[in-house]
Structures are given as C-alpha cells and as structure tokens.
Design a protein around this motif. Structure first.
Motif, PDB file in Angstrom:
ATOM      1  N   THR A  80       0.830  -1.205   0.000  1.00 53.89           N
ATOM      2  CA  THR A  80       0.000   0.000   0.000  1.00 53.89           C
ATOM      3  C   THR A  80       0.864   1.254   0.000  1.00 53.89           C
ATOM      4  O   THR A  80       0.545   2.239  -0.648  1.00 53.89           O
ATOM      5  CB  THR A  80      -0.944   0.010   1.218  1.00 53.89           C
ATOM      6  N   ARG A  81       1.990   1.211   0.691  1.00 53.82           N
ATOM      7  CA  ARG A  81       2.893   2.364   0.730  1.00 53.82           C
ATOM      8  C   ARG A  81       3.582   2.602  -0.600  1.00 53.82           C
ATOM      9  O   ARG A  81       4.188   3.639  -0.805  1.00 53.82           O
ATOM     10  CB  ARG A  81       3.948   2.182   1.823  1.00 53.82           C
ATOM     11  N   ARG A  82       3.495   1.673  -1.536  1.00 53.90           N
ATOM     12  CA  ARG A  82       4.116   1.808  -2.850  1.00 53.90           C
ATOM     13  C   ARG A  82       3.114   2.196  -3.916  1.00 53.90           C
ATOM     14  O   ARG A  82       3.411   2.140  -5.089  1.00 53.90           O
ATOM     15  CB  ARG A  82       4.741   0.473  -3.263  1.00 53.90           C
ATOM     16  N   ARG A  83       1.907   2.574  -3.555  1.00 52.38           N
ATOM     17  CA  ARG A  83       0.845   2.808  -4.527  1.00 52.38           C
ATOM     18  C   ARG A  83       0.798   4.245  -4.994  1.00 52.38           C
ATOM     19  O   ARG A  83       0.818   5.177  -4.192  1.00 52.38           O
ATOM     20  CB  ARG A  83      -0.520   2.465  -3.907  1.00 52.38           C
ATOM     21  N   ASP A  84       0.727   4.440  -6.301  1.00 51.05           N
ATOM     22  CA  ASP A  84       0.470   5.728  -6.948  1.00 51.05           C
ATOM     23  C   ASP A  84       1.412   6.846  -6.495  1.00 51.05           C
ATOM     24  O   ASP A  84       1.000   7.990  -6.336  1.00 51.05           O
ATOM     25  CB  ASP A  84      -0.988   6.143  -6.733  1.00 51.05           C
ATOM     26  N   LEU A  85       2.682   6.518  -6.306  1.00 46.33           N
ATOM     27  CA  LEU A  85       3.650   7.527  -5.894  1.00 46.33           C
ATOM     28  C   LEU A  85       4.060   8.403  -7.067  1.00 46.33           C
ATOM     29  O   LEU A  85       4.130   7.948  -8.209  1.00 46.33           O
ATOM     30  CB  LEU A  85       4.894   6.862  -5.306  1.00 46.33           C
ATOM     31  N   LEU A  86       4.343   9.647  -6.776  1.00 45.04           N
ATOM     32  CA  LEU A  86       4.909  10.558  -7.779  1.00 45.04           C
ATOM     33  C   LEU A  86       6.382  10.229  -7.939  1.00 45.04           C
ATOM     34  O   LEU A  86       7.007   9.682  -7.020  1.00 45.04           O
ATOM     35  CB  LEU A  86       4.736  12.005  -7.328  1.00 45.04           C
ATOM     36  N   PRO A  87       6.977  10.553  -9.088  1.00 47.22           N
ATOM     37  CA  PRO A  87       8.393  10.212  -9.301  1.00 47.22           C
ATOM     38  C   PRO A  87       9.329  10.699  -8.198  1.00 47.22           C
ATOM     39  O   PRO A  87      10.256   9.990  -7.814  1.00 47.22           O
ATOM     40  CB  PRO A  87       8.717  10.887 -10.641  1.00 47.22           C
ATOM     41  N   ASN A  88       9.098  11.873  -7.650  1.00 46.38           N
ATOM     42  CA  ASN A  88       9.983  12.404  -6.604  1.00 46.38           C
ATOM     43  C   ASN A  88       9.759  11.741  -5.239  1.00 46.38           C
ATOM     44  O   ASN A  88      10.524  11.970  -4.318  1.00 46.38           O
ATOM     45  CB  ASN A  88       9.836  13.915  -6.490  1.00 46.38           C
TER      46      ASN A  88
ATOM     47  N   SER B  27      -2.641   2.390  -9.611  1.00 49.92           N
ATOM     48  CA  SER B  27      -4.023   2.269 -10.076  1.00 49.92           C
ATOM     49  C   SER B  27      -4.437   3.570 -10.758  1.00 49.92           C
ATOM     50  O   SER B  27      -5.485   3.654 -11.359  1.00 49.92           O
ATOM     51  CB  SER B  27      -4.967   1.943  -8.917  1.00 49.92           C
ATOM     52  N   ASN B  28      -3.563   4.569 -10.671  1.00 49.10           N
ATOM     53  CA  ASN B  28      -3.788   5.865 -11.299  1.00 49.10           C
ATOM     54  C   ASN B  28      -2.924   5.950 -12.560  1.00 49.10           C
ATOM     55  O   ASN B  28      -1.689   5.997 -12.486  1.00 49.10           O
ATOM     56  CB  ASN B  28      -3.429   6.986 -10.319  1.00 49.10           C
ATOM     57  N   PHE B  29      -3.580   5.953 -13.713  1.00 50.44           N
ATOM     58  CA  PHE B  29      -2.869   5.929 -14.999  1.00 50.44           C
ATOM     59  C   PHE B  29      -1.905   7.103 -15.152  1.00 50.44           C
ATOM     60  O   PHE B  29      -0.758   6.934 -15.563  1.00 50.44           O
ATOM     61  CB  PHE B  29      -3.875   5.912 -16.155  1.00 50.44           C
ATOM     62  N   ASN B  30      -2.351   8.309 -14.842  1.00 46.37           N
ATOM     63  CA  ASN B  30      -1.526   9.505 -15.054  1.00 46.37           C
ATOM     64  C   ASN B  30      -0.285   9.510 -14.169  1.00 46.37           C
ATOM     65  O   ASN B  30       0.788   9.922 -14.613  1.00 46.37           O
ATOM     66  CB  ASN B  30      -2.351  10.772 -14.854  1.00 46.37           C
ATOM     67  N   ARG B  31      -0.424   9.068 -12.938  1.00 53.33           N
ATOM     68  CA  ARG B  31       0.750   9.007 -12.058  1.00 53.33           C
ATOM     69  C   ARG B  31       1.747   7.978 -12.558  1.00 53.33           C
ATOM     70  O   ARG B  31       2.956   8.182 -12.503  1.00 53.33           O
ATOM     71  CB  ARG B  31       0.340   8.708 -10.624  1.00 53.33           C
ATOM     72  N   CYS B  32       1.238   6.853 -13.057  1.00 55.49           N
ATOM     73  CA  CYS B  32       2.109   5.834 -13.624  1.00 55.49           C
ATOM     74  C   CYS B  32       2.846   6.385 -14.839  1.00 55.49           C
ATOM     75  O   CYS B  32       4.060   6.187 -14.984  1.00 55.49           O
ATOM     76  CB  CYS B  32       1.292   4.598 -13.991  1.00 55.49           C
ATOM     77  N   LEU B  33       2.144   7.082 -15.693  1.00 54.98           N
ATOM     78  CA  LEU B  33       2.754   7.686 -16.873  1.00 54.98           C
ATOM     79  C   LEU B  33       3.834   8.692 -16.479  1.00 54.98           C
ATOM     80  O   LEU B  33       4.899   8.744 -17.098  1.00 54.98           O
ATOM     81  CB  LEU B  33       1.685   8.343 -17.740  1.00 54.98           C
ATOM     82  N   ASP B  34       3.584   9.475 -15.420  1.00 51.57           N
ATOM     83  CA  ASP B  34       4.595  10.414 -14.936  1.00 51.57           C
ATOM     84  C   ASP B  34       5.867   9.684 -14.526  1.00 51.57           C
ATOM     85  O   ASP B  34       6.977  10.130 -14.829  1.00 51.57           O
ATOM     86  CB  ASP B  34       4.060  11.223 -13.748  1.00 51.57           C
TER      87      ASP B  34
END
Length: 89
Positions: free
Chosen positions: A9-17, A59-66
């Motif tokens: 859960t702590r690894r979910r939808d993180l921003l690159p930074n 689970s968030n497409f845009n964050r994954c793409l980032d």
C-alpha cells in the motif's frame, strides 16, 4: 517512521519524486485499476516485492505515466491490466 500500513500500500500511486533510488537496472511497475480486489492480487504484490524491492504499484494511470516518463537510465518492465492496456498502447 514506523507504520502499520502494508508495504504494498505504501508503494501505490507515488509521484516520481516520492520514490527512493532503485538499486536494480530494471524498474518493475504494475498498473491495474483493480489493484486490491482480491487476496490473489495482494499475494502477487508481495511476491513482486520479494523479486524486486523497488517495484511500484499504480491504479492511477496519469501518475504511472509520470513515473515512466521520469525514468532515464533503467529498463522498464510494465505489467498492465486489461482495463489500461489500450491506453498504454
């Protein structure tokens, strides 16, 4: 800082930074809109963490793409669910 939150859960939808350095030369990413729908998914996430401690779950497409756009010097191994497959291609 200790937390009772599961590691996956702590690894979910993180921003690159927000992602710590990857000590592997491959970035393993799993993109799935229904990430926590079953015990099987949670077990698979745990196994992926054992395989590659730097694995990221989205689970968030845009964050994954980032994240994908931010990766410069690593190969990417992307696991994509059917729901996102057309968007990725």
């Amino acid at each position: 800082m200790a937390t009772n939150e599961p590691l996956n859960t702590r690894r979910r939808d993180l921003l690159p930074n927000e992602i710590s350095d990857n000590k592997e030369n491959i970035q393993l990413i799993w993109l799935d809109a229904n990430m926590e729908q079953s015990q099987d998914c949670l077990l698979t996430q745990t196994m992926l963490i054992e395989l590659n401690p730097a694995v990221q779950f989205y689970s968030n497409f845009n964050r994954c793409l980032d994240l994908i756009k931010s990766i410069k010097d690593e190969q990417i191994f992307l696991i994509v669910s059917g729901a996102f497959a057309r968007r990725v291609l």
